[in-house]
Write an enzyme that holds these catalytic residues in place. Structure first.
Site, mmCIF file in Angstrom:
data_model
loop_
_atom_site.group_PDB
_atom_site.id
_atom_site.type_symbol
_atom_site.label_atom_id
_atom_site.label_comp_id
_atom_site.label_asym_id
_atom_site.label_seq_id
_atom_site.Cartn_x
_atom_site.Cartn_y
_atom_site.Cartn_z
ATOM 1 C CG HIS A 28 -2.015 0.676 1.152
ATOM 2 N ND1 HIS A 28 -3.050 0.628 1.459
ATOM 3 C CD2 HIS A 28 -2.381 2.354 0.882
ATOM 4 C CE1 HIS A 28 -4.223 2.168 1.429
ATOM 5 N NE2 HIS A 28 -3.205 2.705 1.365
ATOM 6 C CG HIS A 30 -1.398 6.313 -1.771
ATOM 7 N ND1 HIS A 30 -2.674 6.264 -2.473
ATOM 8 C CD2 HIS A 30 -1.794 5.526 -0.849
ATOM 9 C CE1 HIS A 30 -4.063 5.471 -1.813
ATOM 10 N NE2 HIS A 30 -3.494 5.572 -0.662
ATOM 11 N N GLY A 190 -10.060 8.171 -1.338
ATOM 12 C CA GLY A 190 -10.654 9.206 -1.214
ATOM 13 C C GLY A 190 -10.997 9.092 0.016
ATOM 14 C CD GLU A 220 -7.271 6.514 5.888
ATOM 15 O OE1 GLU A 220 -8.296 6.366 5.448
ATOM 16 O OE2 GLU A 220 -6.270 6.775 5.468
ATOM 17 C CG ASP A 309 -1.392 4.985 3.268
ATOM 18 O OD1 ASP A 309 -2.012 5.322 1.845
ATOM 19 O OD2 ASP A 309 -2.280 5.896 4.089
#
Ligand SMILES: O=c1[nH]cnc2c1ncn2[C@@H]1O[C@H](CO)[C@@H](O)[C@H]1O
Ligand SMILES: [Zn+2]
Length: 376
Positions: A28, A30, A190, A220, A309
């Site tokens: 995970h 981005h 998002g 989350e 992340d």
């Protein structure tokens, strides 16, 4: 008299250097949350992007970390307008993806799945397919550069659809079209509150019919209903974060633990949790590393994985995440190996490749590290 070492060497606290050299797996991360600050500044200059809050690379790095430190997911996400803003051309995407693969390899990661939302990179006139092809080209270039530096990494892409938008089915079809060309799965991301995963049921049902894989950001900023929908309505293979599963676990005063039905399901079915401790501290999903649910979830043998992340916004790397956890929970090389094997088992590439990564790369790497005390 012979002296015996009593402490099991693999039970010693690993040093930051050992953590970095340990073969790690990242599920995970981005792409638009991991740019080098200097690259954001360069790309802004080159493209005439004028919105940056700072132009100096160091100040910019600090700005991202501080702005993301807001305690709310919505405010955290606002910082992405600047990274996405400078990732609107083919060259920018190739560069960012290549540097991403290079940086992950430098951090000792051997396998990574990196996600981004193609629909956010169309402002400069690129089409969805051009975006995917540019990012793939960058990943291949980064893998090549890593090899030249004596490192080995494989990077797969996950295509994300934004949960507030309405393009999920289109992005799912895109992921399916490129499944044998560098794209290994799909995700939605998002703001979570107000945008339940069931809004995108058509995309998930499509991917299931295609026997394809997906993960969903859930649990989350919003709690159990989001996790329940992601699993039982949408059929997610993994959960992005999933930290709020802790709300379905009761720890009694005497230490006895009771799992609710959903937490039991997650553990029994070995649903992988893509946990991102530093990101959770920034968005308010946890108060400190020591109090992060990962400690309990790991003790209860949930299939926990450790992730970054957004390396830029959280000023982190996978090694740093492990350093924080080693500090909070006294994890050993055995624990680090357990997390890495968990992550590799949960990856979206074929089983035989996952198994070879575990047996031929990860386990020998940890064995090597664990043997170092013999030669000191
Ligand atoms: O922790 C997160 N939770 C939800 N969405 C996120 C998180 N981090 C990043 N993004 C969102 O995912 C998009 C594609 O990479 C980013 O642009 C950001 O808006
Ligand atoms: Zn995320």
């Amino acid at each position: 008299m012979t002296s015996h070492r009593t402490e099991k060497p693999s039970a010693k606290t690993p040093t930051p250097d050992q953590i970095r050299r340990a073969p790690k797996v990242l599920l995970h991360d981005h792409l638009d949350g991991g740019l080098r600050p200097g690259t954001v500044a360069d790309l802004a200059r080159a493209s005439g992007y004028e919105g940056l809050p700072e132009t100096d690379a160091d100040l910019l790095g600090t700005w991202f970390r501080e702005a993301a430190d807001s305690g709310s997911l919505e405010r955290y996400l606002e910082t992405f307008s600047h990274t996405v803003g400078v990732m609107q051309t083919r060259d920018a995407l190739v560069r960012v993806a290549a540097e991403c693969a290079e940086d992950l390899a430098e951090d000792g990661i051997v396998y990574a799945e990196v996600r981004y939302a193609p629909e956010q990179h169309l402002e400069g006139g690129l089409g969805l397919e051009e975006v995917v092809e540019a990012v793939n080209e960058g990943f291949r270039e980064g893998e090549r550069r890593a090899r030249e530096n004596g490192r080995r990494i494989r990077v797969g892409a996950l295509l994300t659809a934004m949960r507030h938008a309405a393009r999920a089915l289109e992005i799912a079809e895109l992921a399916n079209r490129y499944r044998d060309e560098g794209v290994v799965g799909f995700d939605i991301a998002g703001a979570e509150a107000g945008y339940p995963p069931t809004r995108h049921l058509d995309a998930f049902e499509y991917l299931k019919r295609e026997n394809n894989h997906f993960t969903i950001h859930a649990g989350e900023a919003f709690g159990l209903p989001s996790i329940w929908q992601a699993l039982q309505w949408c059929g997610a293979d993994r959960l992005g974060h999933g930290v709020r599963i802790i709300d379905d676990i009761e720890v009694g005063e005497d230490g006895t633990v009771r799992l609710g039905r959903l937490a039991s399901y997650v553990r029994d079915k070995r649903i992988p949790l893509e946990m991102c401790p530093s990101s959770n501290l920034q968005t308010g999903a946890a108060d400190s590393y020591a109090e992060h649910p990962i400690g309990l979830l790991r003790r209860l043998y949930f299939r926990v994985t450790v992730n970054t992340d957004n390396r830029l916004m959280s000023h982190t790397s996978l090694s740093r995440e492990f350093e924080h956890l080693v500090g909070a929970f006294a994890y050993t090389l055995d624990d680090l190996q357990w997390f890495s094997v968990n992550a590799m088992k949960s990856a979206f590439i074929p089983f035989d490749e996952r198994l070879a990564m575990i047996n031929d790369v990860i386990k020998p790497g940890y064995a090597e590290l664990k043997s170092e005390w013999l030669f000191q």
